[in-house]
Design an enzyme around this catalytic site. Sequence first.
Site, short mmCIF file in Angstrom:
data_model
loop_
_atom_site.label_atom_id
_atom_site.label_comp_id
_atom_site.label_asym_id
_atom_site.label_seq_id
_atom_site.Cartn_x
_atom_site.Cartn_y
_atom_site.Cartn_z
N ASP A 141 4.46 1.55 -13.18
CA ASP A 141 4.26 2.49 -12.38
C ASP A 141 3.74 3.92 -13.01
O ASP A 141 3.36 3.79 -14.30
CB ASP A 141 5.34 2.84 -11.28
CG ASP A 141 6.43 3.75 -12.09
OD1 ASP A 141 6.07 4.18 -13.18
OD2 ASP A 141 7.63 3.59 -11.71
N TYR B 8 6.00 -1.41 3.40
CA TYR B 8 5.45 -0.33 2.49
C TYR B 8 4.14 -0.18 2.58
O TYR B 8 3.11 -0.91 2.75
CB TYR B 8 5.85 -0.82 1.01
CG TYR B 8 7.25 -1.00 0.44
CD1 TYR B 8 7.90 0.17 0.10
CD2 TYR B 8 7.82 -2.31 0.54
CE1 TYR B 8 9.26 0.01 -0.27
CE2 TYR B 8 9.29 -2.42 0.36
CZ TYR B 8 9.93 -1.45 -0.38
OH TYR B 8 11.24 -1.49 -0.46
N ARG C 79 5.97 -2.85 -7.37
CA ARG C 79 5.28 -2.51 -8.78
C ARG C 79 5.03 -3.75 -9.63
O ARG C 79 3.94 -4.03 -10.34
CB ARG C 79 6.48 -2.04 -9.66
CG ARG C 79 6.64 -0.65 -9.37
CD ARG C 79 7.75 0.26 -10.49
NE ARG C 79 8.99 -0.23 -10.27
CZ ARG C 79 10.00 -0.15 -10.92
NH1 ARG C 79 9.75 0.47 -12.20
NH2 ARG C 79 11.14 -0.66 -10.82
N ASP D 132 12.68 4.04 -5.68
CA ASP D 132 12.42 4.69 -7.01
C ASP D 132 12.12 6.26 -6.92
O ASP D 132 11.65 6.60 -5.66
CB ASP D 132 11.27 4.16 -7.42
CG ASP D 132 11.49 2.77 -8.18
OD1 ASP D 132 12.57 2.23 -8.27
OD2 ASP D 132 10.37 1.85 -8.24
#
Length: 312
Positions: A89, A75, A186, A47
Amino acid sequence: MSRRPDADVPPGLLLVDKAGGMTSHDVVARARRVLSVRKVGHAGTLDPMATGLLVLGVGAATRLLGYVGGHDKTYEATIRLGQSTVTDDREGEVLTTSSTAHLGDDAVVAALATQTGPLQQVPSSVSAVKVEGRRSYDRVRAGEAVELAARSVTVHRLDVRDIRRPQPELIDVDVTVACTAGTYIRAIARDAGAALGVGGHLTALRRIASGPFSVERAAPVEEAGAALAAGGGDGFLPLTQAATSVFPTRQVTVEEARALSYGQRIPATGTPGPHAAVDPDGRLVALLEDSGTAARVAVGFPPGGAVAASPT
């Protein structure tokens, strides 16, 4: 600057540390400009808000990307509890706000623990998932109501590193997540917040690993491109090194390499999955896969020529 033939640029993988605010397409376009070549692709999007490891393939190495993109990912992220947003987000409009003052740390950790293991995860409607040929986010921006189907993902590990209260009614949680490809961090934030009854969204996301590749070896796209042009350095893996980082290595003789270059088969490797066939000079000849008692060329890498895929 005029484009040079892709064959003049050494093939390999660029390990890019993507900056925030850039799309994956932006990074690919910048790599094409830096290298003055056309054939550049990426192994899985990030993203625009996200930073961290984005793997690019240059030249013949683009044929490795389909294998690289399916690897597990790791992550680092920050989840904000107490607010939900339209995009799940920080870049989306806030939809709801609820106090988290009643929540203790143990409740937060327990809610996040439910987001581990095999999950049926519904992607955010503002995502790149295609619905009848169009990106979901394009449909949402056009005013359509989009409900995406759940998909099977696995979160191998979710470690809570820190819990903070930036405001009395909000909680920020720093986590490390190891998961299968296709997992939406997310959605983890959204679903954990929903389970707690306060809403949640993602405020920071950084990919630190993809399969065998780590952001520690990555560099900004301009520096990674310069390393490729120089033949080595942080952010660049030459073709053979890239392939042997992903696949088991099969050393082949000069005669076997010659046979493979004609699309012929050689004795089976004896273990399942693709293998990187490397000749005595250290050159990647092909990706091999066993077919019965023989190994066939899945993707060939002729010296100085176009990449070839053999007939099955």
